[in-house]
Scaffold this motif. Structure first.
Motif, PDB file in Angstrom:
ATOM      1  N   ARG A  95      12.285  16.980  -7.803  1.00 29.15           N
ATOM      2  CA  ARG A  95      13.318  16.581  -6.840  1.00 29.15           C
ATOM      3  C   ARG A  95      12.830  16.768  -5.411  1.00 29.15           C
ATOM      4  NH1 ARG A  95      17.771  20.329  -7.782  1.00 29.15           N
ATOM      5  NH2 ARG A  95      16.562  21.651  -6.392  1.00 29.15           N
ATOM      6  N   ASP A  96      12.205  17.902  -5.139  1.00 23.07           N
ATOM      7  CA  ASP A  96      11.811  18.211  -3.766  1.00 23.07           C
ATOM      8  C   ASP A  96      10.533  17.484  -3.350  1.00 23.07           C
ATOM      9  OD1 ASP A  96      13.974  19.877  -3.720  1.00 23.07           O
ATOM     10  OD2 ASP A  96      12.826  21.713  -4.096  1.00 23.07           O
ATOM     11  N   HIS A  97       9.492  17.581  -4.177  1.00 19.08           N
ATOM     12  CA  HIS A  97       8.189  17.051  -3.767  1.00 19.08           C
ATOM     13  C   HIS A  97       8.110  15.534  -3.878  1.00 19.08           C
ATOM     14  CE1 HIS A  97       6.554  21.010  -3.170  1.00 19.08           C
ATOM     15  NE2 HIS A  97       6.915  21.375  -4.395  1.00 19.08           N
ATOM     16  N   VAL A  98       8.684  14.956  -4.928  1.00 15.23           N
ATOM     17  CA  VAL A  98       8.655  13.497  -5.062  1.00 15.23           C
ATOM     18  C   VAL A  98       9.514  12.857  -3.969  1.00 15.23           C
ATOM     19  CG1 VAL A  98       9.220  11.541  -6.554  1.00 15.23           C
ATOM     20  CG2 VAL A  98       8.171  13.588  -7.535  1.00 15.23           C
ATOM     21  N   ALA A  99      10.651  13.447  -3.663  1.00 12.81           N
ATOM     22  CA  ALA A  99      11.494  12.919  -2.579  1.00 12.81           C
ATOM     23  C   ALA A  99      10.756  12.954  -1.246  1.00 12.81           C
ATOM     24  CB  ALA A  99      12.794  13.704  -2.494  1.00 12.81           C
ATOM     25  N   ASP A 100       9.916  13.968  -1.045  1.00 10.20           N
ATOM     26  CA  ASP A 100       9.157  14.080   0.201  1.00 10.20           C
ATOM     27  C   ASP A 100       8.140  12.956   0.381  1.00 10.20           C
ATOM     28  OD1 ASP A 100      10.484  16.353   0.967  1.00 10.20           O
ATOM     29  OD2 ASP A 100       8.922  17.749   0.300  1.00 10.20           O
ATOM     30  N   LEU A 101       7.826  12.250  -0.701  1.00  6.93           N
ATOM     31  CA  LEU A 101       6.824  11.180  -0.633  1.00  6.93           C
ATOM     32  C   LEU A 101       7.408   9.864  -0.132  1.00  6.93           C
ATOM     33  CD1 LEU A 101       5.008  11.875  -4.023  1.00  6.93           C
ATOM     34  CD2 LEU A 101       4.301  12.587  -1.725  1.00  6.93           C
ATOM     35  N   GLY A 102       8.723   9.829   0.087  1.00  4.97           N
ATOM     36  CA  GLY A 102       9.341   8.610   0.595  1.00  4.97           C
ATOM     37  C   GLY A 102      10.306   7.956  -0.358  1.00  4.97           C
ATOM     38  N   ASP A 133       8.421   2.803  -9.496  1.00  5.44           N
ATOM     39  CA  ASP A 133       8.992   2.718  -8.150  1.00  5.44           C
ATOM     40  C   ASP A 133       9.970   1.547  -8.093  1.00  5.44           C
ATOM     41  OD1 ASP A 133       9.557   2.352  -5.444  1.00  5.44           O
ATOM     42  OD2 ASP A 133       7.519   2.826  -4.797  1.00  5.44           O
ATOM     43  N   HIS A 134      11.263   1.872  -8.177  1.00  2.00           N
ATOM     44  CA  HIS A 134      12.309   0.854  -8.112  1.00  2.00           C
ATOM     45  C   HIS A 134      12.836   0.775  -6.679  1.00  2.00           C
ATOM     46  CE1 HIS A 134      12.783   0.049 -12.490  1.00  2.00           C
ATOM     47  NE2 HIS A 134      12.265   1.268 -12.576  1.00  2.00           N
ATOM     48  N   ASP A 135      11.958   0.374  -5.768  1.00  3.04           N
ATOM     49  CA  ASP A 135      12.312   0.166  -4.361  1.00  3.04           C
ATOM     50  C   ASP A 135      13.024   1.378  -3.766  1.00  3.04           C
ATOM     51  OD1 ASP A 135      12.316  -1.191  -1.991  1.00  3.04           O
ATOM     52  OD2 ASP A 135      14.106  -2.379  -2.423  1.00  3.04           O
ATOM     53  N   GLY A 136      12.367   2.539  -3.899  1.00  2.00           N
ATOM     54  CA  GLY A 136      12.934   3.754  -3.327  1.00  2.00           C
ATOM     55  C   GLY A 136      13.483   4.720  -4.345  1.00  2.00           C
ATOM     56  N   LEU A 137      13.688   4.257  -5.582  1.00  2.00           N
ATOM     57  CA  LEU A 137      14.112   5.145  -6.658  1.00  2.00           C
ATOM     58  C   LEU A 137      12.906   5.425  -7.557  1.00  2.00           C
ATOM     59  CD1 LEU A 137      17.334   5.050  -8.759  1.00  2.00           C
ATOM     60  CD2 LEU A 137      15.121   5.223  -9.902  1.00  2.00           C
ATOM     61  N   ALA A 138      12.547   6.699  -7.690  1.00  2.00           N
ATOM     62  CA  ALA A 138      11.432   7.086  -8.557  1.00  2.00           C
ATOM     63  C   ALA A 138      11.967   7.357  -9.948  1.00  2.00           C
ATOM     64  CB  ALA A 138      10.747   8.332  -8.002  1.00  2.00           C
ATOM     65  N   ARG A 139      11.514   6.588 -10.929  1.00  2.00           N
ATOM     66  CA  ARG A 139      11.925   6.787 -12.318  1.00  2.00           C
ATOM     67  C   ARG A 139      10.759   7.397 -13.070  1.00  2.00           C
ATOM     68  NH1 ARG A 139      11.836   3.270 -16.957  1.00  2.00           N
ATOM     69  NH2 ARG A 139      11.307   1.489 -15.662  1.00  2.00           N
ATOM     70  N   GLU A 193       0.828  -1.204   0.000  1.00  2.00           N
ATOM     71  CA  GLU A 193       0.000   0.000   0.000  1.00  2.00           C
ATOM     72  C   GLU A 193       0.862   1.253   0.000  1.00  2.00           C
ATOM     73  OE1 GLU A 193      -3.966   1.761   2.260  1.00  2.00           O
ATOM     74  OE2 GLU A 193      -3.020  -0.104   2.948  1.00  2.00           O
ATOM     75  N   ASP A 194       1.995   1.231   0.718  1.00  2.00           N
ATOM     76  CA  ASP A 194       2.889   2.394   0.752  1.00  2.00           C
ATOM     77  C   ASP A 194       3.437   2.712  -0.638  1.00  2.00           C
ATOM     78  OD1 ASP A 194       2.525   2.815   3.431  1.00  2.00           O
ATOM     79  OD2 ASP A 194       4.387   1.836   4.054  1.00  2.00           O
ATOM     80  N   ARG A 195       3.872   1.684  -1.368  1.00  2.00           N
ATOM     81  CA  ARG A 195       4.413   1.910  -2.706  1.00  2.00           C
ATOM     82  C   ARG A 195       3.335   2.438  -3.658  1.00  2.00           C
ATOM     83  NH1 ARG A 195       7.874  -3.452  -1.993  1.00  2.00           N
ATOM     84  NH2 ARG A 195       9.868  -2.497  -1.410  1.00  2.00           N
ATOM     85  N   LEU A 196       2.153   1.857  -3.588  1.00  2.00           N
ATOM     86  CA  LEU A 196       1.065   2.324  -4.443  1.00  2.00           C
ATOM     87  C   LEU A 196       0.712   3.777  -4.135  1.00  2.00           C
ATOM     88  CD1 LEU A 196      -1.258  -0.816  -4.253  1.00  2.00           C
ATOM     89  CD2 LEU A 196       0.137  -0.114  -6.213  1.00  2.00           C
ATOM     90  N   SER A 197       0.697   4.112  -2.855  1.00  2.00           N
ATOM     91  CA  SER A 197       0.319   5.460  -2.441  1.00  2.00           C
ATOM     92  C   SER A 197       1.327   6.504  -2.915  1.00  2.00           C
ATOM     93  CB  SER A 197       0.180   5.517  -0.916  1.00  2.00           C
ATOM     94  OG  SER A 197      -0.123   6.814  -0.483  1.00  2.00           O
ATOM     95  N   ARG A 198       2.628   6.215  -2.763  1.00  2.00           N
ATOM     96  CA  ARG A 198       3.609   7.229  -3.162  1.00  2.00           C
ATOM     97  C   ARG A 198       3.695   7.375  -4.672  1.00  2.00           C
ATOM     98  NH1 ARG A 198       9.027   4.292  -0.671  1.00  2.00           N
ATOM     99  NH2 ARG A 198       9.420   2.777  -2.332  1.00  2.00           N
ATOM    100  N   VAL A 199       3.439   6.294  -5.405  1.00  2.00           N
ATOM    101  CA  VAL A 199       3.375   6.406  -6.863  1.00  2.00           C
ATOM    102  C   VAL A 199       2.194   7.284  -7.272  1.00  2.00           C
ATOM    103  CG1 VAL A 199       2.807   5.131  -8.961  1.00  2.00           C
ATOM    104  CG2 VAL A 199       4.596   4.279  -7.449  1.00  2.00           C
ATOM    105  N   GLU A 200       1.039   7.049  -6.658  1.00  2.00           N
ATOM    106  CA  GLU A 200      -0.141   7.837  -7.011  1.00  2.00           C
ATOM    107  C   GLU A 200       0.093   9.322  -6.734  1.00  2.00           C
ATOM    108  OE1 GLU A 200      -4.957   8.139  -6.166  1.00  2.00           O
ATOM    109  OE2 GLU A 200      -3.725   6.769  -4.977  1.00  2.00           O
ATOM    110  N   LYS A 201       0.690   9.637  -5.596  1.00  2.00           N
ATOM    111  CA  LYS A 201       0.936  11.040  -5.244  1.00  2.00           C
ATOM    112  C   LYS A 201       1.976  11.665  -6.175  1.00  2.00           C
ATOM    113  CE  LYS A 201      -0.268  10.378  -0.381  1.00  2.00           C
ATOM    114  NZ  LYS A 201       0.262  10.225   1.003  1.00  2.00           N
ATOM    115  N   ALA A 202       2.994  10.895  -6.552  1.00  2.00           N
ATOM    116  CA  ALA A 202       4.007  11.413  -7.471  1.00  2.00           C
ATOM    117  C   ALA A 202       3.397  11.681  -8.844  1.00  2.00           C
ATOM    118  CB  ALA A 202       5.166  10.424  -7.581  1.00  2.00           C
TER     119      ALA A 202
END
Length: 289
Positions: free
Chosen positions: A242-249, A215-221, A190-199
């Motif tokens: 860089r700033d907002h996507v990193a803030d998502l985890g 979501d490559h296990d902590g790397l957003a591509r 659920e955490d991975r799905l949530s941060r992808v949706e927000k990004a």
């Protein structure tokens, strides 16, 4: 009469022979065209149904509600969780099969509640030739009816029909569920799905039309359409990403210079394609230290 018109008449006649249908309705162009055809043929005996789960972006649910209103079709929402399935969470190359099986099962449950015997989906005549599509096996096993496939209506023709119906999604890019952003073999959470949706919401806010955040296990591509790469390289967007996507985890944020590619973290006709992506991000590059 054109070839498309002939196919449309046949599809409407076929649907009209049924006492009622429930359409598995995502709000994408395929299911929207099926819903429009079914509503033409059956009126109030056609029901659109959207399955709400963790893998459906909230923006897609909003779109589904809006398009159902455009068509004028009755719209029901059912809820379920793919994360209840260990097979789905494991995220192997059959993930889409497990997802589609659960989603269609939820549709059949709702159809039975409404006294409807037929569940339709939006599979079109172009889909079977598009590489690794395990979800289509679920459609066959559960005996869902695919009027677009049955009457040889291709993706290009689907968009043409959607424009004739003046549907707002006529030119909407394909939008797979959020789990498609997680590489095969990496557990769906659920955490991975949530941060992808927000990004991805950030990209939508910036006006991008064709995009994915993998979501490559902590790397957003970040992938965007080739014709939108210039915007993605704008310094203001780079800072925002860089700033907002990193803030998502996410630990790192990258832009894929190849641009948007369907199935770039999932198996297709050539499983080695996926391995290439994975190898790029596991390579130890020289740091100069």
């Amino acid at each position: 009469m054109t070839a498309v018109e002939t196919k449309l008449d046949a599809a409407r006649a076929d649907l009209a022979d049924r006492e009622g249908v429930l359409i598995a309705f995502s709000g994408g162009v395929d299911s929207s065209v099926v819903a429009a055809l079914a509503h033409d043929a059956l009126g109030d005996d056609a029901v659109a149904c959207t399955a709400k789960s963790e893998t459906l972006p909230e923006a897609e649910l909003v779109d589904a509600n809006r398009v159902a209103d455009e068509i004028g079709i009755r719209h029901e929402i059912v809820e379920f969780s793919e994360l209840d399935s260990e097979a789905f969470v494991a995220n192997d190359d059959e993930r889409c099969y497990h997802c589609r099986s659960m989603r269609l099962s939820a549709m059949y449950d709702e159809a039975r509640r409404l006294g409807i015997d037929v569940v339709c989906d939006g599979t079109n005549a172009s889909d079977p030739g598009e590489g690794h599509r395990p979800g289509l096996r679920a459609v066959e096993e559960l005996n869902a009816y695919s009027p677009l496939l049955e009457h040889d209506i291709t993706k290009e023709e689907v968009r043409e029909i959607a424009r004739e119906y003046d549907l707002s999604v006529a030119d909407k890019p394909s939008m797979a569920c959020l789990s498609s952003r997680i590489p095969t073999g990496l557990e769906v959470t659920e955490d991975r799905l949530s941060r992808v949706e927000k990004a991805e919401q950030l990209l939508r806010t910036w006006g991008f039309e064709q995009f994915r955040v993998r979501d490559h296990d902590g790397l957003a591509r970040i992938e965007v359409g080739e014709d939108e790469l210039d915007v993605a390289l704008d310094p203001d967007f780079v800072r925002a990403a860089r700033d907002h996507v990193a803030d998502l985890g996410f630990d790192h944020v990258t832009l894929d210079l190849h641009g948007y590619q369907t199935g770039s973290v999932s198996p297709d006709d050539d499983p080695e394609d996926d391995a290439v992506v994975e190898d790029v991000f596991s390579t130890e590059y020289p740091t100069g230290e």
